[in-house]
Design a protein around this motif. Structure first.
Motif, PDB file in Angstrom:
ATOM      1  N   PRO A  87     -13.627   9.645   0.074  1.00 55.72           N
ATOM      2  CA  PRO A  87     -12.722   8.564  -0.327  1.00 55.72           C
ATOM      3  C   PRO A  87     -11.791   8.957  -1.476  1.00 55.72           C
ATOM      4  N   THR A  88     -12.353   9.629  -2.495  1.00 57.28           N
ATOM      5  CA  THR A  88     -11.524  10.076  -3.621  1.00 57.28           C
ATOM      6  C   THR A  88     -10.472  11.073  -3.156  1.00 57.28           C
ATOM      7  N   TRP A  89     -10.889  11.999  -2.315  1.00 51.40           N
ATOM      8  CA  TRP A  89      -9.989  13.036  -1.792  1.00 51.40           C
ATOM      9  C   TRP A  89      -8.837  12.414  -1.015  1.00 51.40           C
ATOM     10  N   LEU A  90      -9.149  11.497  -0.100  1.00 50.12           N
ATOM     11  CA  LEU A  90      -8.102  10.940   0.753  1.00 50.12           C
ATOM     12  C   LEU A  90      -7.199   9.990  -0.025  1.00 50.12           C
ATOM     13  N   ARG A  91      -7.765   9.264  -1.002  1.00 47.74           N
ATOM     14  CA  ARG A  91      -6.905   8.412  -1.836  1.00 47.74           C
ATOM     15  C   ARG A  91      -5.933   9.268  -2.648  1.00 47.74           C
ATOM     16  N   ALA A  92      -6.431  10.355  -3.210  1.00 45.90           N
ATOM     17  CA  ALA A  92      -5.547  11.248  -3.965  1.00 45.90           C
ATOM     18  C   ALA A  92      -4.469  11.830  -3.065  1.00 45.90           C
ATOM     19  N   THR A  93      -4.844  12.149  -1.818  1.00 45.24           N
ATOM     20  CA  THR A  93      -3.873  12.673  -0.860  1.00 45.24           C
ATOM     21  C   THR A  93      -2.792  11.642  -0.577  1.00 45.24           C
ATOM     22  N   ARG A  94      -3.210  10.419  -0.292  1.00 52.99           N
ATOM     23  CA  ARG A  94      -2.254   9.349   0.006  1.00 52.99           C
ATOM     24  C   ARG A  94      -1.333   9.107  -1.177  1.00 52.99           C
ATOM     25  N   ASP A  95      -1.911   9.011  -2.386  1.00 52.71           N
ATOM     26  CA  ASP A  95      -1.117   8.712  -3.574  1.00 52.71           C
ATOM     27  C   ASP A  95      -0.128   9.827  -3.876  1.00 52.71           C
ATOM     28  N   ASN A 128       6.693  22.274  10.551  1.00 49.86           N
ATOM     29  CA  ASN A 128       7.206  21.347  11.552  1.00 49.86           C
ATOM     30  C   ASN A 128       6.129  21.079  12.584  1.00 49.86           C
ATOM     31  N   PRO A 129       5.987  19.840  13.076  1.00 50.91           N
ATOM     32  CA  PRO A 129       6.683  18.640  12.613  1.00 50.91           C
ATOM     33  C   PRO A 129       5.977  18.041  11.409  1.00 50.91           C
ATOM     34  N   LEU A 130       6.712  17.355  10.543  1.00 48.16           N
ATOM     35  CA  LEU A 130       6.134  16.640   9.413  1.00 48.16           C
ATOM     36  C   LEU A 130       6.777  15.261   9.332  1.00 48.16           C
ATOM     37  N   ASP A 131       5.986  14.241   9.182  1.00 49.49           N
ATOM     38  CA  ASP A 131       6.495  12.873   9.050  1.00 49.49           C
ATOM     39  C   ASP A 131       5.803  12.231   7.854  1.00 49.49           C
ATOM     40  N   LYS A 132       6.476  12.275   6.722  1.00 49.78           N
ATOM     41  CA  LYS A 132       5.894  11.800   5.470  1.00 49.78           C
ATOM     42  C   LYS A 132       5.588  10.302   5.516  1.00 49.78           C
ATOM     43  N   ALA A 133       6.552   9.504   5.966  1.00 48.80           N
ATOM     44  CA  ALA A 133       6.361   8.058   5.972  1.00 48.80           C
ATOM     45  C   ALA A 133       5.216   7.659   6.891  1.00 48.80           C
ATOM     46  N   ALA A 134       5.148   8.281   8.073  1.00 46.94           N
ATOM     47  CA  ALA A 134       4.071   7.956   9.004  1.00 46.94           C
ATOM     48  C   ALA A 134       2.715   8.381   8.447  1.00 46.94           C
ATOM     49  N   ALA A 135       2.682   9.480   7.692  1.00 47.82           N
ATOM     50  CA  ALA A 135       1.419   9.924   7.101  1.00 47.82           C
ATOM     51  C   ALA A 135       0.904   8.901   6.093  1.00 47.82           C
ATOM     52  N   VAL A 136       1.801   8.342   5.282  1.00 41.96           N
ATOM     53  CA  VAL A 136       1.377   7.329   4.306  1.00 41.96           C
ATOM     54  C   VAL A 136       0.842   6.101   5.022  1.00 41.96           C
ATOM     55  N   ARG A 137       1.535   5.647   6.066  1.00 42.20           N
ATOM     56  CA  ARG A 137       1.061   4.469   6.809  1.00 42.20           C
ATOM     57  C   ARG A 137      -0.303   4.735   7.429  1.00 42.20           C
ATOM     58  N   LEU A 138      -0.478   5.927   7.989  1.00 44.47           N
ATOM     59  CA  LEU A 138      -1.754   6.256   8.614  1.00 44.47           C
ATOM     60  C   LEU A 138      -2.880   6.311   7.580  1.00 44.47           C
ATOM     61  N   LEU A 139      -2.627   6.966   6.456  1.00 41.65           N
ATOM     62  CA  LEU A 139      -3.661   7.073   5.421  1.00 41.65           C
ATOM     63  C   LEU A 139      -4.004   5.699   4.837  1.00 41.65           C
ATOM     64  N   ASP A 140      -3.012   4.806   4.731  1.00 42.18           N
ATOM     65  CA  ASP A 140      -3.299   3.453   4.252  1.00 42.18           C
ATOM     66  C   ASP A 140      -4.309   2.753   5.160  1.00 42.18           C
ATOM     67  N   VAL A 141      -4.122   2.884   6.464  1.00 41.03           N
ATOM     68  CA  VAL A 141      -5.032   2.231   7.407  1.00 41.03           C
ATOM     69  C   VAL A 141      -6.414   2.884   7.350  1.00 41.03           C
ATOM     70  N   VAL A 142      -6.463   4.212   7.312  1.00 40.22           N
ATOM     71  CA  VAL A 142      -7.750   4.904   7.250  1.00 40.22           C
ATOM     72  C   VAL A 142      -8.499   4.504   5.981  1.00 40.22           C
ATOM     73  N   LEU A 143      -7.809   4.475   4.839  1.00 41.88           N
ATOM     74  CA  LEU A 143      -8.461   4.150   3.564  1.00 41.88           C
ATOM     75  C   LEU A 143      -8.879   2.689   3.483  1.00 41.88           C
ATOM     76  N   ALA A 144      -8.248   1.835   4.276  1.00 40.95           N
ATOM     77  CA  ALA A 144      -8.659   0.434   4.292  1.00 40.95           C
ATOM     78  C   ALA A 144     -10.095   0.280   4.788  1.00 40.95           C
ATOM     79  N   HIS A 145     -10.583   1.270   5.523  1.00 36.58           N
ATOM     80  CA  HIS A 145     -11.953   1.238   6.039  1.00 36.58           C
ATOM     81  C   HIS A 145     -12.921   2.043   5.174  1.00 36.58           C
ATOM     82  N   ALA A 146     -12.418   2.669   4.092  1.00 36.17           N
ATOM     83  CA  ALA A 146     -13.261   3.542   3.274  1.00 36.17           C
ATOM     84  C   ALA A 146     -14.179   2.730   2.381  1.00 36.17           C
TER      85      ALA A 146
END
Length: 894
Positions: free
Chosen positions: A839-847, A872-890
């Motif tokens: 959880p700490t690792w992924l929150r730090a990644t998202r932030d 390539n490919p990299l999608d920064k905005a989509a990564a933040v949205r995805l990590l937000d959803v994953v961390l909501a379950h942490a």
């Protein structure tokens, strides 16, 4: 010496290449500050330095030498070319001469018969040791000293030479590998050296980082322990490039409290004015150039740039989602998954630049350059950090650019023509050969006499070849060397006018080490960083603050890592049985690990300590550098001449049957690769093509040792097999890179069994994050890169100790999955630690991703300096949205 203004004019070609220059930074000159010679310094040694032109030492040399002479562990962290070697050789030679004098004046004392002060010098490479030996020989000749005996000892030293070193040498120059495999296991043969050990010099100590640094730190602890058994307590003298927290890093490496280390960081040596330019090669003319055929069908740059936190349009084009975890890793394509690997067979090939054997594009030469570039534009939807009112400037990309190697070959040609002595650093062995060969071709049209003034320098050359090249660039017989990072470390090459860097070298420490080669000995110098066709490089040459205004990286390693520590405990027990009162030097983990090693039968416990009782050497349990086996020898079939060597890990991709092997501009074709014998047989042939290997990479879960559910998200930890297999190769004509044909190969797969942590994102998680099928690869890829970049903050490792893979569908999990794995056989504990603090690792990644003000991704968040898919490919905005959803379950705490 050529004036810096003339050098810059040569790069700009009278203004014809001016629009390739993205930034110029002038680093001011610095006056030198002298200090008197220490009163304790041996008069003959001082005379020798004066004969070589050193009337007085620089102030930092005198301070460091005084600290060492007084018995303090000392680290000298100053710029390249600041004369760090004098600070350790002055006390070492004085100690050796003082012991010799005592022996002469009072031969009746028993201790003077055998106790003659000795010094052990350790450095990362044999080339650096050879350079130091040459410098010491010059000093001893200048001082007319015959009573100090200096020698090297490494894997190339014959048994007879080794015996002489054991019996007579006062100063021994070697490397940690020799210490680990030869000297410490056979310490009784080295009793004379170890019993009188006064100093241990650790040169270029910033190079000892990550798992390699942890190994070297434990080797040094074993050295201290063995030396103490012979009655010696050596003082450690460390030399480093400018690095963060040198005293802390040095203390951790040696195994002493930081308060016991004196750090000397004030550089008193003179420095000339240095001109540092950032450079982007031009766009290639037209869309019908052969280079356009090398681009992927989907242009990853066509994805719209969104403001931080914003969403990319759902109809944004992108690569298709994969239908299995396998992907063909070909330099001409961008696969949907990413294998982010450290030094290995597949990363060496994946990092190769497109067409780096093609030295020039049509219509572009060193005489007249066609500039095709676009002005930077302000994206009105993008903004800087909240509240600053700043806007982010983005660089449009509307076509392929010329390769960095082709551009550097042109620049190097012009520098040679105006008489500059230059090093051109490249990212690969192939690129070094390419730059040298192309530069020589250009010079034939200008001045054929200059062709012999340019050469390549890289790993894999025979030792005598490397020494000859080093001598030639020092004496001026060679004006230019195209080199890998083999010349990054402190080999004494002074009087250079310029340095060209073909592509970001990965760290600021490396960049400044390479740049430090220009303008040594207080002269002015020119440095040019030429961007590769890579988003990371593009970002850096347009954001100079990320290079010039950001501190260098700290040297990170962990000697307490149980995966690294355990084999060294076995080696220490094999050298001298371990006693309970000696365990402190190995850290708090040692007692626990020893109990486990006894339980597994690796060691035996007796009342007197822990013993190694096996017939095979304990040192075979670990490989300090993780090289993966003995190098493959490249042998000319007709003559039996040994041309060089290739790392075992990269042999399949570089010296397979039919491969073109380039050695100092001469081309050879591989007849047969004998993997069992470690030999590639080649024949000299002039060919107009190069060869590019094709391979596949997969990550397979071998065992799930632990598993945690975060609602729909599953975290796993266990063993994985990271497998790569070379399937075949293409022949491409030089220089237009037209494909001439493809050949299949029958080579075995190479598998790295290691430890990994992974998390899954089922379809409903992706849907909740607004990540569609076309966005998934970029979102997962960006999250993978950022998580690899953040783990070193939690696991005391280095990002180069890690690898990773991201895929929109993995066969073993059945879902989109992100893997982060250790880059060492059996694992090194880093991925396991990440799993423990997920959880700490992924929150730090998202932030870290969300807080970065860049609009679409940069090196500070989602770009990686070692990405096998060119970021390539990299999608920064989509990564933040995805990590937000994953961390909501942490879970709320870990």
């Amino acid at each position: 010496m050529v004036r810096t203004g003339e050098l810059l004019d040569a790069l700009l070609a009278g203004g014809r290449r001016a629009d390739r220059l993205t930034h110029v930074r002038h680093l001011p000159a610095r006056e030198g500050v002298r200090a008197p010679w220490p009163t304790w310094a041996d008069a003959d040694v001082v005379r020798g330095y004066r004969q070589l032109g050193v009337e007085q030492p620089w102030a930092h040399q005198a301070v460091a030498a005084d600290a060492a002479w007084s018995g303090r562990h000392t680290v000298l962290s100053t710029s390249t070319g600041s004369g760090k070697s004098l600070a350790f050789w002055l006390p070492a030679l004085t100690a050796a001469r003082g012991s010799a004098a005592a022996r002469t004046l009072d031969p009746g004392r028993i201790e003077t018969v055998s106790r003659r002060a000795t010094t052990l010098y350790l450095c990362p490479t044999k080339a650096l040791a050879a350079g130091q030996l040459a410098a010491l020989d010059d000093l001893l000749r200048a001082a007319a000293l015959r009573d100090v005996r200096v020698a090297t000892a490494d894997g190339d030293t014959s048994l007879d030479e080794r015996r002489w070193v054991q019996e007579h040498a006062d100063l021994v120059l070697t490397n940690p590998d020799f210490l680990h495999f030869a000297l410490l296991p056979q310490h009784r043969r080295w009793a004379r050296l170890l019993g009188a050990l006064r100093y241990v010099v650790v040169d270029e100590c910033h190079a000892f980082r990550g798992v390699f640094g942890a190994h070297v730190g434990l080797v040094l602890r074993r050295l201290q322990r063995v030396a103490r058994s012979y009655g010696a307590s050596p003082v450690f003298l460390l030399a480093s490039a400018t690095t963060a927290d040198p005293a802390v890093s040095a203390a951790r490496l040696v195994g002493v409290p930081a308060d016991d280390v004196t750090a000397v960081t004030e550089d008193a040596s003179p420095a000339g004015r240095k001109t540092f330019v950032l450079w982007q090669p031009p766009l290639l003319p037209g869309g019908d150039a052969p280079w356009s055929d090398l681009l992927p069908d989907e242009d990853p740059w066509s994805t719209p740039v969104a403001a931080p936190g914003g969403a990319v349009r759902p109809d944004a084009p992108g690569p298709p989602a994969p239908d299995d975890p396998w992907t063909v890793a070909d330099p001409t394509t961008d696969g949907p998954t990413d294998f982010d690997a450290p030094t290995s067979a597949w990363s060496d090939g994946a990092a190769s630049e497109l067409g780096d054997l093609a030295a020039a594009s049509p219509g572009t030469s060193h005489v007249e350059a066609r500039a095709h570039t676009a002005d930077a534009v302000v994206d009105p939807t993008a903004s800087g950090p909240s509240g600053t009112g700043e806007r982010v400037v983005t660089e449009p990309h509307d076509g392929p650019r010329r390769t960095a190697t082709a551009e550097v070959a042109d620049l190097l040609t012009d520098l040679v023509v105006v008489g500059a002595r230059t090093l051109a650093f490249t990212r690969s062995r192939r690129a070094a050969e390419s730059v040298a060969s192309a530069t020589r071709d250009h010079l034939r049209d200008v001045d054929p006499d200059l062709v012999r003034a340019v050469s390549a320098y890289r790993g894999g050359y025979l030792p005598e070849e490397r020494r000859a090249l080093e001598r030639s660039i020092r004496t001026g017989d060679l004006r230019a060397l195209a080199t890998t990072n083999a010349l990054e470390l402190g080999i004494d090459i002074s009087g250079l006018d310029a340095v060209l860097v073909a592509g970001w070298p990965g760290t600021r420490v490396s960049l400044w080490q390479q740049a430090g080669r220009a303008g040594r000995a207080g002269a002015d110098g020119l440095v040019a960083l030429v961007a590769r066709e890579d988003p990371l490089d593009t970002f850096l040459v347009h954001h100079p603050e990320a290079i010039f205004d950001t501190p260098v990286e700290a040297t990170v390693f962990d000697t307490g890592n149980p995966y690294v520590l355990a084999p060294h405990l076995c080696a220490a027990a094999a050298e001298i049985p371990l006693r309970a009162d000696e365990l402190d030097v190995f850290g708090p983990q040692a007692p626990v690990l020893l109990a486990e090693l006894v339980e597994r039968g690796a060691l035996r416990r007796r009342s007197s300590g822990w013993y190694w009782t096996h017939a095979e050497p304990a040192t075979r349990l670990t490989d300090l550098r993780g090289s993966g086996g003995d190098p493959v020898r490249v042998v000319e079939s007709v003559t039996g001449r040994l041309l060089g060597t290739v790392d075992a890990a990269s042999a399949d991709a570089t010296v397979h049957d039919g491969a073109v092997y380039v050695h100092q501009g001469a081309t050879f074709v591989v007849d047969e690769l004998h993997l069992d014998d470690g030999v590639a047989l080649v024949t000299r042939r002039d060919v107009d093509y190069g060869t590019w290997a094709r391979w596949v990479t997969s990550t397979e879960i071998v065992s799930v040792d632990e598993e945690i559910s975060w609602g729909p998200v599953t975290w796993g930890f266990g063993a994985v097999d990271v497998t790569t297999q070379v399937l075949g190769y293409q022949r491409k004509r030089i220089p237009d890179l037209q494909v001439l044909g493809a050949t299949d190969l029958d080579l075995p797969p190479r598998t790295l069994r290691t430890a990994a942590a992974w998390w899954t994102a089922p379809a409903d998680v992706l849907e909740a994050a607004g990540v569609g099928e076309e966005d998934a690869p970029g979102a997962l890829h960006a999250a993978e890169h950022a998580s690899i970049g953040l783990l070193p903050l939690l696991a005391t490792c280095d990002r180069w100790d890690l690898g990773g893979l991201s895929t929109a569908l993995h066969a073993d999990t059945g879902h989109a999955t992100v893997f982060v794995h250790d880059a060492y056989p059996g694992g090194a504990g880093f991925a396991e630690h990440g799993f423990r603090v997920a959880p700490t690792w992924l929150r730090a990644t998202r932030d870290a991703i969300a807080a970065c003000p860049c609009p679409g991704g940069c090196p500070a968040c989602v770009q990686s300096p070692k990405c096998g898919n060119a970021n390539n490919p990299l999608d920064k905005a989509a990564a933040v949205r995805l990590l937000d959803v994953v961390l909501a379950h942490a879970p709320q705490s870990d």
